[in-house]
Design an enzyme around this catalytic site. Structure first.
Site, PDB file in Angstrom:
ATOM      1  N   HIS A   1       5.302  10.054  29.202  1.00  0.00           N
ATOM      2  CA  HIS A   1       4.587   9.327  29.794  1.00  0.00           C
ATOM      3  C   HIS A   1       3.438   8.138  29.304  1.00  0.00           C
ATOM      4  O   HIS A   1       2.152   7.980  29.164  1.00  0.00           O
ATOM      5  CB  HIS A   1       3.500   9.582  30.619  1.00  0.00           C
ATOM      6  CG  HIS A   1       2.585  10.898  30.191  1.00  0.00           C
ATOM      7  ND1 HIS A   1       2.064  11.555  31.496  1.00  0.00           N
ATOM      8  CD2 HIS A   1       1.551  10.603  29.955  1.00  0.00           C
ATOM      9  CE1 HIS A   1       0.787  11.880  30.633  1.00  0.00           C
ATOM     10  NE2 HIS A   1       0.708  11.241  29.770  1.00  0.00           N
TER      11      HIS A   1
ATOM     12  N   HIS B   1      -5.933  10.394  33.411  1.00  0.00           N
ATOM     13  CA  HIS B   1      -6.663  10.107  31.848  1.00  0.00           C
ATOM     14  C   HIS B   1      -8.079   9.438  31.871  1.00  0.00           C
ATOM     15  O   HIS B   1      -8.358   8.253  31.822  1.00  0.00           O
ATOM     16  CB  HIS B   1      -5.356   9.615  30.953  1.00  0.00           C
ATOM     17  CG  HIS B   1      -4.235   9.833  30.554  1.00  0.00           C
ATOM     18  ND1 HIS B   1      -3.546   9.927  31.270  1.00  0.00           N
ATOM     19  CD2 HIS B   1      -3.885  10.457  29.142  1.00  0.00           C
ATOM     20  CE1 HIS B   1      -2.498   9.968  30.985  1.00  0.00           C
ATOM     21  NE2 HIS B   1      -2.430  11.203  30.509  1.00  0.00           N
TER      22      HIS B   1
ATOM     23  N   HIS C   1       2.383  14.868  20.047  1.00  0.00           N
ATOM     24  CA  HIS C   1       1.149  14.022  19.796  1.00  0.00           C
ATOM     25  C   HIS C   1      -0.307  14.230  19.497  1.00  0.00           C
ATOM     26  O   HIS C   1      -0.541  14.828  20.311  1.00  0.00           O
ATOM     27  CB  HIS C   1       1.317  12.890  21.344  1.00  0.00           C
ATOM     28  CG  HIS C   1       1.169  12.829  22.211  1.00  0.00           C
ATOM     29  ND1 HIS C   1       1.012  13.809  23.104  1.00  0.00           N
ATOM     30  CD2 HIS C   1      -0.110  12.010  23.269  1.00  0.00           C
ATOM     31  CE1 HIS C   1       0.848  13.444  24.443  1.00  0.00           C
ATOM     32  NE2 HIS C   1      -0.065  12.598  24.690  1.00  0.00           N
TER      33      HIS C   1
ATOM     34  N   GLU D   1      -0.658  18.552  27.062  1.00  0.00           N
ATOM     35  CA  GLU D   1      -0.131  18.317  28.110  1.00  0.00           C
ATOM     36  C   GLU D   1       1.419  18.968  28.391  1.00  0.00           C
ATOM     37  O   GLU D   1       2.158  18.686  29.441  1.00  0.00           O
ATOM     38  CB  GLU D   1       0.557  16.610  28.373  1.00  0.00           C
ATOM     39  CG  GLU D   1      -0.970  15.790  27.843  1.00  0.00           C
ATOM     40  CD  GLU D   1      -0.590  14.694  28.445  1.00  0.00           C
ATOM     41  OE1 GLU D   1      -1.395  13.290  28.138  1.00  0.00           O
ATOM     42  OE2 GLU D   1       0.161  13.847  27.497  1.00  0.00           O
TER      43      GLU D   1
HETATM   44  C1  DHB Z   1      -0.174   8.457  24.164  1.00  0.00           C
HETATM   45  C2  DHB Z   1      -1.670   8.437  26.146  1.00  0.00           C
HETATM   46  C3  DHB Z   1      -0.576   9.683  26.479  1.00  0.00           C
HETATM   47  O1  DHB Z   1      -1.146   9.866  27.755  1.00  0.00           O
HETATM   48  C4  DHB Z   1       0.031   9.699  26.087  1.00  0.00           C
HETATM   49  O2  DHB Z   1       0.625  11.195  27.209  1.00  0.00           O
HETATM   50  C5  DHB Z   1       1.052   9.250  24.806  1.00  0.00           C
HETATM   51  C6  DHB Z   1       0.101   8.583  24.081  1.00  0.00           C
HETATM   52  C7  DHB Z   1      -1.377   6.687  23.593  1.00  0.00           C
HETATM   53  O3  DHB Z   1      -2.298   6.552  23.842  1.00  0.00           O
HETATM   54  O4  DHB Z   1      -0.781   6.677  22.426  1.00  0.00           O
HETATM   55 FE    FE Z   2      -0.946  11.693  28.290  1.00  0.00          FE
END
Ligand code: DHB
Ligand code: FE
Length: 313
Positions: free
Chosen positions: A12, A59, A194, A241
């Site tokens: 997402h 978030h 990530h 996540e």
């Molecule tokens: C980012 C934020 C998110 O919530 C995520 O799931 C993936 C990447 C970001 O800030 O790049």
């Molecule tokens: Fe996220």
């Protein structure tokens, strides 16, 4: 009876929403990402669910650090897009399904999963970006009602993968005890690997991500035993996540048909993963009825042609 016909897993990444909102989808960098969802949009247009349950995380948009529910079920009639710092995304208000949501809350809570009931909530990129990826950019309204299920993965401790998987099973039981005939698709969102900040920012672990997708499809119980520290070590701090995908998977049959998968790196700082899993029993039945519907429509067109051309047979 309502039934869960399929599960969708999707990252997402907020930058995907920004690319859509700012007309960048044809740029080569973004085309690589969006092209992976073309088949998914076709699948979704064929599948046409009556309701989508979207498991995602907030978030710090709807819930500040003052209140952090572990599992929060959206029971409202609508969920406006949240202002995430640069104004709300230019996407339609998400319409809920308060009757089914209240039924799920009752069933799941009486099954001893202590959900928080949310009657007013805004939704952020965690929910709206996967809707865009699967439904395309809507004009006035999203094509089906959505029940948001927000999961805490922003402050330690998030729920365990096993708890998520078992909640998925309880959600399935709840859906299947709802009397109306509804085809439901459940989304698990977030990930894949990530890390947004700190010395390991930009961490991507494709090998681990791909093994996660393989096991999600074939051996999800194995994934339920992964401890938080492994997600964080292997997939980065925000890789946690991925536990949300286990709620989606728990709501499906033990054996599922993987009908589509897509993986690309990077989008922003993030690995993008996507999978579509159909319940063999209900998914296949759904397809048969779609084929039946197509045959009926063709027969009708034939009759109409005969009438307009005046032929008896
Ligand atoms: C980012 C934020 C998110 O919530 C995520 O799931 C993936 C990447 C970001 O800030 O790049
Ligand atoms: Fe996220």
């Amino acid at each position: 009876m309502a039934k869960i016909i399929a599960g969708v897993g999707s990252s997402h990444v907020p930058a995907i929403g920004a690319a859509l909102d700012n007309g960048k989808t044809e740029e080569p960098y973004w085309k690589r990402v969006f092209s992976g969802f073309e088949k998914s949009k076709e699948w979704m247009a064929r599948t046409r669910p009556d309701v989508a349950i979207v498991v995602y995380n907030d978030h710090a948009s709807a819930f500040s650090v003052d209140v952090i529910p572990t599992f929060a079920l959206g029971c409202a009639a609508e969920f406006p897009p949240a202002d995430e710092g640069w104004g709300p995304r230019p996407v339609p208000v998400v319409k809920g399904h308060p009757e089914l949501a209240a039924h799920i809350a009752q069933s799941v809570i009486l099954d001893e999963f202590d959900l928080t009931i949310v009657n007013k909530m805004e939704v952020d990129h965690g929910l709206t970006v996967p809707l865009n990826l699967l439904f395309g950019p809507p004009r006035d309204a999203w094509p089906c009602p959505v029940i948001p299920l927000a999961v805490n993965v922003v402050m330690f401790p998030p729920p365990t993968g096993h708890r998520c998987y078992m909640l998925g099973k309880a959600i399935r039981k709840a859906v299947e005890s709802y009397p109306e005939d509804l085809n439901v698709v459940i989304f698990g969102t977030g990930g894949l690997s990530h890390q947004i900040s700190g010395p390991r920012a930009g961490l991507i672990n494709s090998k681990w991500d791909k093994a996660f997708l393989d096991n999600l499809s074939k051996d999800p119980k194995k994934l339920t035993r992964i401890p938080h520290v492994e997600y964080m070590r292997e997939a980065g701090a925000e890789g946690i996540e991925m536990v949300m995908w286990l709620i989606m998977r728990g709501a499906l049959d033990d054996k599922v048909e993987e009908v589509y998968r897509f993986y690309t790196v990077p989008a922003s700082n993030t690995a993008v993963g996507h999978i579509i899993l159909e319940n063999r029993r209900t998914g296949a039945a759904h397809k048969r009825s779609a084929a039946g519907k197509a045959r009926a429509a063709a027969a009708l067109r034939k009759v109409a042609r005969r009438i307009t051309t005046g032929r008896a047979r």
